[in-house]
Structure formats: C-alpha cells, structure tokens
Design an enzyme around this catalytic site. Structure first.
Site, PDB file in Angstrom:
ATOM      1  N   ASN A 142       0.803  -1.224   0.000  1.00  0.00           N
ATOM      2  CA  ASN A 142       0.000   0.000   0.000  1.00  0.00           C
ATOM      3  C   ASN A 142       0.839   1.279   0.000  1.00  0.00           C
ATOM      4  O   ASN A 142       0.309   2.361  -0.238  1.00  0.00           O
ATOM      5  CB  ASN A 142      -1.026  -0.029   1.138  1.00  0.00           C
ATOM      6  N   CYS A 190     -11.397  -4.468  -3.648  1.00  0.00           N
ATOM      7  CA  CYS A 190     -12.105  -5.584  -3.024  1.00  0.00           C
ATOM      8  C   CYS A 190     -13.493  -5.117  -2.653  1.00  0.00           C
ATOM      9  O   CYS A 190     -13.677  -3.976  -2.224  1.00  0.00           O
ATOM     10  CB  CYS A 190     -11.373  -6.032  -1.754  1.00  0.00           C
ATOM     11  N   ARG A 236     -17.567   1.687  -1.377  1.00  0.00           N
ATOM     12  CA  ARG A 236     -16.262   2.315  -1.093  1.00  0.00           C
ATOM     13  C   ARG A 236     -16.168   3.619  -1.883  1.00  0.00           C
ATOM     14  O   ARG A 236     -15.551   3.687  -2.941  1.00  0.00           O
ATOM     15  CB  ARG A 236     -15.107   1.367  -1.464  1.00  0.00           C
TER      16      ARG A 236
END
Ligand code: EPU
Length: 434
Positions: A23, A117, A122
């Site tokens: 990340n 995901c 989101r």
C-alpha cells in the site's frame, strides 16, 4: 486457471523475509509520474498490483527500467497526458492515486472509478472534496473521473476529512505537493504507508510535514527532482506470517520488518497466548498451538488493521472460547466466513460483528479466495486444517503477497499451485479486485 492445494496440519517453522509494502508502493509508483528526473525505487514488491501500475506509467510515456527483482528506475521526464489503459485502472483500487499525480503533473486527469475488493460501498467522496478544495473541477460520469485545474495548477487549502481515509489522505498529499501555497489536511490517516509516501516525496524535493499525525502540512513546490528511495516493509504481509505461525502452532522469525508497525498485531497475538519477541528489524513468533480467545476491533492505525481481520478471524477459530470481532472500517468484510464454515468453523455474523466459537478443528475443503486478505485467511485455514484444502481465485492473493507459495514452502508448508480447466470461461463472471 490456477488454484492452491494445501495439505494441512504441519506447524510452520523457519525464517521469512518480508517484501516492500504494497500500500506504499501503489502510491509511490504513481507519485513517480510527478518527478522531473529519474527516481530509483528499491524494495518494490513483485505483485500484480505493482505490475499493473508500472504498465500504466509506461503507457503514459515513463521509461521504467528494472535494475533487479525489487529495484526499478522510473524516468518520467517524457510523460505526456493521454488516455491511460482504462481496463487496467478499473482493476485496482490504487488507480485513484493517478488523479492526484496527474493533476499535479498535467493540471488534468482522466481515470476510471477505482476497482477494489468488494467490502460494500467504497466511495471516493473525500478524495474529491480534497481536490475540489485545492481548486480542481471534478466531474464523475459514466464510470470515469475527469479532473481539471482551471489555471493549470492547484492552490493550497485547508481540508478537514470527514472520515479517516488512507486513500484520500495520500491522494490529497499528491495533489498538494506541487500546488501553489500551503495545504493543511486535518483528521488525516496515520498509517505507516502515509509516512512512507511523504518521505518519498520529500526525498525528491517536496515539503510535506506531519505525516504520521492527524495534521499534515504541505508547502507546495514548483517541481520534484530525481532521487533514490527504499520502500518500507509490508506490515500486513508480516502480520499474515505472524498469524500463520501462531495458528499452526509453529515458530517463525519474521525478518526485515519495523516492529513498531506490528505492535497492534503483536499485542493481540500475545492475548491469545502466543509468544512474540521483538528485535531490531525482526520478530519471532512462537506458539504451542494452545490458543486463547480474544476480542478484536479494527480501527485506523495505530488500531488493529482491517487488512488483518480475516487472518485473525481464522486464528480465533482455533482458539479456545468465544471471540468477538468488530469490523470498524468496512460494511462487509466477513465474506470469508462462509468459506471458513465449509471447513467446519462455527461463526455467526451480524452486520459488522462476528462471533466465533473457537476450538473446533478445521477440515480441508474446496474454498474460494473472496478477495486478497480473505484469500490469505483461507491459506492459513488450509495450513491448520486436517486433510486437503483447495483454494480457487488465487489471483486475488497474488495481488498482494510476493511469492506466497515459495515463502510458505520454505517454512515447511505443503502447498502447491496446480492448473485446472476454466469451466466458467463463457459464463458471466463478476470480478471484484481490491
Ligand atoms: N471512505 C469514504 N469516503 C472516501 C474514502 C473512504 O467514505 O472518500 C470510507 C471507506 O468506505 C472506508 C473508510 O472510509 O469505510 C476507510 O477507507 P480508506 O479510504 O482508508 O481505504 P482505501 O484507501 O480505499 C486502503 C487500502 C486498503 C485498506 C484501507 C484501510 C490501498 C490501495 N488500499 O484502502 O487495503 O483496507 O486503506 O486501511 O491502499 C488491502 O490491502 O487488502 C486493502 C484493502
């Protein structure tokens, strides 16, 4: 198509070397677009998410040179604004960092809405709120994000995030780095990869201060110069091996880590009766397999990471007693529970809470990797279970774990990858990538 086949029941033993942080890398690679020079980036994890981002950069005109397995040089001097490969952008969540990086570099950006995901909704409203405060006109239409800085350059602003968001914090840092004037981000996320992005940008001439706290101040600079930078180790990859050691009743020395970043995971493992010893850049995790229940609530850093929740959920199936997991970040991150139930787990889910009745031995079964960390959780379950576990949809796992099978085999796991025919080739398949 490929799947993992695991013959479980063997404690993992030995040493494992942790790769660079996914990340952090997925933000630093787009950030290299902003550099007017050559930047050398070390410790890039060899995973499909970083591969896709490097392909996107190459398409935009950056010259990407592989120095060795984990070191690359990116020369972005010749990059020009053009349509990027949208099919790739759509597959990764981190493509949203191209909005901040392209706005900084070109004064405009066109990207797809990010993939990711599927943990429920989101949104990227906080990214958009931040960029708009910096003066960008943003239009989201037909699955694309169009962003423009009307005068060709963004300007500094004070931004209060309504939600603590890793992505929004990093994206606003990218956009503000070459804006005119000063930007202040309040209620910023504090994850180690945010500090890593700030350190990368600062080593290329940016002026980003306060990363790692909830107030980040960015004094915009005209341009970034080339330089060299090494990405931090992956907190979640390390945590996954730590949990695998505890769950299988094994002993692993997890090397090339920053123990401070693992404290929330180490503390929770100690509650389960696992021994965790910290050294300068490694942690030793040891368990006799006799685990105690624990309650877990996922929170933004320095809280327990949501990206370790499925792996911990699997471990708690092996622990004696009733454990409660509360998911504090996402609406729907318990999809792996159905797969664990196929292996004999006793788990009830109500919204963001899972109640695990531990202590039942797991048995091997055919299961799916529902997403990246859910896939890692199924691997841990397969390593603990008696008999054979087959895991499909492993492409999710390979997005985030470098050489997972090789590293596990070196720890004594009986895991292999096998090819199998794709019966669903002509069927409609929903792909959710995280
Ligand atoms: N949120 C909003 N609006 C926004 C942004 C986020 O409401 O504009 C909400 C999200 O829906 C979520 C919460 O805020 O409920 C936190 O989301 P965040 O923005 O922090 O997550 P992200 O940037 O989309 C990154 C990681 C995830 C990790 C989360 C939380 C990347 C590419 N992804 O996602 O990593 O779960 O932070 O730490 O950095 C993984 O590695 O498996 C993974 C999913």
């Amino acid at each position: 198509m490929e799947k993992y086949v695991i013959n479980g029941g063997k404690p993992l033993q030995g040493e494992v070397e942790i790769s660079g942080a996914k990340n952090a890398a997925v933000a630093i690679i787009p950030a290299a677009l902003m550099v007017d020079g050559v930047c050398r980036i070390e410790n890039i994890p060899e995973i499909s998410d970083t591969d896709m981002l490097l392909t996107i950069l190459t398409h935009l005109g950056a010259k990407v040179r592989l120095i060795n397995r984990s070191t690359i040089e990116i020369d972005s001097r010749e990059v020009r604004f053009c349509d990027a490969p949208f099919d790739l952008m759509r597959k990764i969540r981190a493509s949203y960092y191209l909005i901040g990086a392209m706005l900084s570099r070109f004064g405009h950006a066109k990207t797809t809405m990010p993939g990711g995901c599927n943990f429920g909704v989101r949104p990227i409203d906080q990214h958009i709120k931040g960029m708009t405060a910096l003066g960008a006109d943003i239009d989201v239409r037909n699955g694309f994000v169009y962003a423009d800085a009307p005068d060709g350059r963004l300007h500094g602003a004070k931004i209060y995030l309504d939600k603590v968001s890793v992505g929004a914090t990093m994206n606003i840092i990218l956009a503000a780095t070459m804006a005119s004037g000063r930007t202040i981000i309040e209620n910023a996320a504090r994850e180690p990869h945010i500090v890593d992005l700030a350190n990368f940008l600062n080593s290329m001439g940016a002026d980003v201060r306060g990363a790692g706290t909830d107030t980040i101040k960015i004094n915009g600079v005209e341009k970034l110069h080339g330089g060299s930078y090494s990405i931090i180790p992956d907190q979640i990859e390390a945590g996954t091996y730590m949990v695998a050691a505890a769950a299988t009743g094994g002993e692993i020395l997890v090397k090339n880590v920053i123990p401070k970043h693992l404290e929330c995971i180490s503390a929770k493992l100690r509650e389960t009766g696992t021994i965790v010893q910290e050294y300068e850049d490694s942690v030793l995790v040891k368990s006799n397999g006799n685990l105690r229940k624990a309650n877990v609530k996922t929170l933004p850093y320095p809280g327990f990471p949501t990206d370790m929740q499925p792996q911990m959920g699997t471990l708690l199936c092996m622990a004696n007693g009733t454990s409660v997991i509360t998911e504090g970040i996402y609406d729907n991150r318990f999809k792996y529970v159905n797969e664990l139930r196929k292996m004999g787990a006793d788990i009830q889910v109500d919204g963001r809470i899972a109640i695990i009745e531990g202590g039942n031995a797991l048995t091997g079964a055919p299961v799916m990797a529902c997403d990246l960390r859910a896939g890692a959780a199924m691997v841990i379950a397969g390593l603990c279970a008696s008999g054979t576990t087959e895991i499909e949809d492993i492409h999710f796992i390979e997005r985030g774990y470098e050489n997972f099978v090789g590293k596990l085999r070196a720890l004594g796991a009986d895991i292999s990858i096998i090819d199998f025919p794709d019966d669903t080739e002509n069927a409609d398949k929903v792909i959710s990538i995280g």
